[in-house]
Design an enzyme around this catalytic site. Structure first.
Site, PDB file in Angstrom:
ATOM      1  N   MET A  59      24.773 -11.232  53.026  1.00 19.74           N
ATOM      2  CA  MET A  59      24.321 -10.157  52.098  1.00 19.74           C
ATOM      3  C   MET A  59      25.590  -9.205  51.735  1.00 19.74           C
ATOM      4  O   MET A  59      26.340  -9.002  52.873  1.00 19.74           O
ATOM      5  CB  MET A  59      23.281  -9.327  52.511  1.00 19.74           C
ATOM      6  N   ASP A  61      26.768  -6.152  48.351  1.00 21.32           N
ATOM      7  CA  ASP A  61      26.350  -5.059  47.613  1.00 21.32           C
ATOM      8  C   ASP A  61      24.986  -4.853  47.148  1.00 21.32           C
ATOM      9  O   ASP A  61      24.116  -5.935  46.983  1.00 21.32           O
ATOM     10  CB  ASP A  61      26.990  -5.133  46.264  1.00 21.32           C
ATOM     11  N   GLN A  77      23.735  -8.452  46.867  1.00 18.30           N
ATOM     12  CA  GLN A  77      24.062  -9.671  46.503  1.00 18.30           C
ATOM     13  C   GLN A  77      23.861 -10.652  47.950  1.00 18.30           C
ATOM     14  O   GLN A  77      24.110 -10.262  48.828  1.00 18.30           O
ATOM     15  CB  GLN A  77      25.438  -9.362  46.623  1.00 18.30           C
ATOM     16  N   SER A 118      27.104  -8.241  41.206  1.00 17.50           N
ATOM     17  CA  SER A 118      26.343  -6.954  41.042  1.00 17.50           C
ATOM     18  C   SER A 118      25.864  -6.416  39.457  1.00 17.50           C
ATOM     19  O   SER A 118      26.693  -6.724  38.475  1.00 17.50           O
ATOM     20  CB  SER A 118      27.130  -5.756  41.674  1.00 17.50           C
ATOM     21  N   ARG A 190      33.199  -6.164  35.583  1.00 12.57           N
ATOM     22  CA  ARG A 190      31.737  -6.385  36.264  1.00 12.57           C
ATOM     23  C   ARG A 190      31.375  -4.979  36.609  1.00 12.57           C
ATOM     24  O   ARG A 190      31.592  -3.840  36.514  1.00 12.57           O
ATOM     25  CB  ARG A 190      32.142  -7.319  37.573  1.00 12.57           C
ATOM     26  N   GLU A 242      35.358  -1.050  41.488  1.00  8.21           N
ATOM     27  CA  GLU A 242      34.142  -1.844  41.225  1.00  8.21           C
ATOM     28  C   GLU A 242      33.011  -0.805  41.347  1.00  8.21           C
ATOM     29  O   GLU A 242      32.920   0.323  41.753  1.00  8.21           O
ATOM     30  CB  GLU A 242      33.934  -2.628  42.563  1.00  8.21           C
ATOM     31  N   TRP A 337      35.221  -4.965  53.590  1.00 12.17           N
ATOM     32  CA  TRP A 337      35.721  -6.268  53.126  1.00 12.17           C
ATOM     33  C   TRP A 337      36.985  -6.832  54.239  1.00 12.17           C
ATOM     34  O   TRP A 337      36.995  -7.828  54.104  1.00 12.17           O
ATOM     35  CB  TRP A 337      36.154  -6.434  51.615  1.00 12.17           C
TER      36      TRP A 337
END
Length: 535
Positions: A59, A61, A77, A118, A190, A242, A337
């Site tokens: 899993m 975002d 996600q 997302s 995105r 993002e 990340w």
């Protein structure tokens, strides 16, 4: 001769036995304490008590969050076939209080346009989309990014699509004319976040596009018009922008309101890796403009992050969920990340942060957002430890697990008249693990140190530094709220003006909480520790 040799051998063995016995006795006299080895399952040691995590698999975002008919919906996600990132789906969970969650079946699957990155979801109360089919019920419309890999390892086509639900978000039907916003030029295009602009009677979308945010509007969620963009050369640009969010907040204690823009960035966070920054200004229906005072402070390298810890990313607010005082509700992904795909859990990977209330204040240091745990957490309090006026002269034990389970607690503390004192809290266990956090007065920084917190070797960047956050409050009284849930700590300093969230992986549960002064003794004005009960 044989008898003599045998006697010598027996004598030698007796001497060695005596010496070993003395050596053992000396060790016992010194009471050398060795780390205790206890075996725990991954589930027992690392599965959170109350932070949402999927039962299985990967899993990241939070997506599509909305409130409707008594339920908070969280999509996320999700890669259901692995514990690392892969073809993205939208997982789904529901809650009545944003604390206790029930996982639901996967809501949106990949299709010919690509995987499901997302995005957001809105409650289309006026049925502006025309998707509503049920009387007295509003359709739920999800807006998300389709991401399709083309020829080449790092060659993706990203476009925006919509899907609608007439069963309150359980299942979705994809719009037959997807994508609703196409693109052939921008690589990173995105994470649409859509909200209703009440002043102008239209939908507004903020969309991440490489190093900027693009603004669109629509009357029906199907046809979108590009309005403007914001961000090139402004704020942090250590990585790709993002997961934006745009919303309006009242300024506490005034009749004024300001617009807030969230932008996540990876990498480029204040302590390495991914993090989320914010901007404060005005939105006229077309263009977002930073407040002049805020812009001046930003240009002076003042830091505006929703969380200075290393483990709060891609946070966004719930749609259709505003408190009576105008504050918003948000949630973030509790990982980074830099190491998210390497953490030492196998059955599942990662959790969400605690849900938080977002408020806006203006003080001596300008506009600042405040983040604090939602009040719904209060109803889970059970066993309580409370004490006032504790002299802190050396390493002072505050509580141990015989009194309260330190793997599920809320801690509130206050230190009055803090002038030149600093302090360190320590969570420890008998295995020798420790998690340190507190305030360093010499550089006026808060800190979290997980370098000795247990398992750290799984990723080079996991414990390569002490995380720090500048104290921006001018108040001499320092307060804090600390949420601990097995493998995570969320610290809300100075009424939520500075927040630090970090994960850790001890070899056994932490059993003791203590505090010690930086160099000068002080008085802990009060501390209240509440065990949180989720049975």
């Amino acid at each position: 001769m044989k008898i003599f040799k045998k006697a010598n051998l027996i004598l030698m063995l007796l001497v060695l036995s005596f010496l070993n016995g003395c050596k053992g006795k000396k060790q016992n006299d010194q009471k050398v304490e060795q780390p205790v080895k206890v075996s725990y399952s991954e589930e027992e040691l690392y599965r959170p008590n109350f932070h949402f995590t999927p039962k299985n698999a990967w899993m990241n975002d939070p997506n599509g969050m909305f409130y409707y008919n008594g339920y908070y919906h969280l999509y996320f996600q999700y890669h259901p076939d692995s514990n690392v990132w892969g073809p993205m789906h939208w997982g789904h969970a529901i809650s009545t209080d944003m604390i206790s969650w029930t996982e639901q079946p996967v809501a949106i699957y990949p299709d010919e346009l690509g995987t499901i990155f997302s995005g957001s979801a809105v409650v289309d109360i006026g049925n502006t989309s025309g998707f509503g089919e049920v009387s007295n019920a509003a359709p739920i419309v999800a807006i998300y990014t389709n991401s399709k890999q083309l020829e080449g390892e790092d060659n993706w086509k990203q476009s925006q699509s919509i899907a609608y639900s007439n069963d309150e978000g359980k299942t979705f039907t994809k719009y037959e004319n997807n994508p609703v916003i196409d693109n052939d030029k921008i690589k990173d295009f995105r994470d649409p976040k859509v909200s209703w602009d009440e002043e102008r009677n239209k939908w507004v979308m903020v969309l991440a596009a490489g190093d900027k945010i693009m603004f669109y509007d629509s009357k029906d969620l199907k046809k979108w018009n590009l309005l403007s963009d914001f961000g090139q050369g402004i704020g942090g640009h250590g990585g790709v922008w993002e997961c934006p969010d745009l919303f309006k907040l009242p300024v506490l204690g005034t009749d004024e309101s300001k617009w807030v823009l969230f932008v996540s960035i990876n990498p480029g966070g204040p302590n390495g890796g991914s993090a989320t920054q914010y901007f404060i200004g005005d939105f006229d229906g077309t263009t977002f403009t930073m407040d002049k005072e805020f812009e001046t402070a930003l240009n002076k390298k003042h830091n505006y992050w929703i969380d200075f810890g290393r483990d709060n990313y891609a946070g966004v607010t719930w749609s259709n969920a505003t408190r009576k005082d105008g504050s918003k509700l948000m949630l973030g992904w509790m990982s980074n990340w830099d190491y998210a795909q390497k953490v030492p859990t196998e059955a599942w990977r990662s959790a969400m942060t605690i849900a938080r209330e977002v408020q806006l204040q203006k003080g001596d240091n300008g506009y600042r957002l405040l983040f604090n745990p939602v009040k719904e957490l209060d109803s889970y309090r059970s066993t309580k430890y409370k004490k006032a006026s504790i002299p802190i002269k050396g390493d002072t034990k505050l509580i141990d697990s015989d009194a309260i389970d330190l793997a599920r607690v809320e801690i509130k503390f206050n230190i009055s008249n803090l002038i030149d004192e600093g302090f360190t809290f320590n969570l420890t266990n008998k295995q020798g693990d420790s998690l340190a956090f507190g305030y360093n007065h010499s550089d006026k920084n808060f800190f979290v140190d997980r370098r000795k917190s247990g398992k750290i070797a799984f990723a080079e960047k996991f414990a390569d530094r002490i995380s720090t956050a500048p104290r921006t409050s001018l108040n001499k009284d320092l307060s804090g709220t600390i949420i601990i849930d097995k493998t995570s700590i969320e610290i809300f300093f100075d009424n939520g003006e500075t927040v630090m969230t970090e994960i850790f992986f001890p070899n056994a549960p932490f059993k003791k909480l203590s505090i010690k002064p930086e160099d000068k003794e002080f008085t802990l004005s009060k501390i209240e520790i509440n065990e949180l009960n989720f049975n």
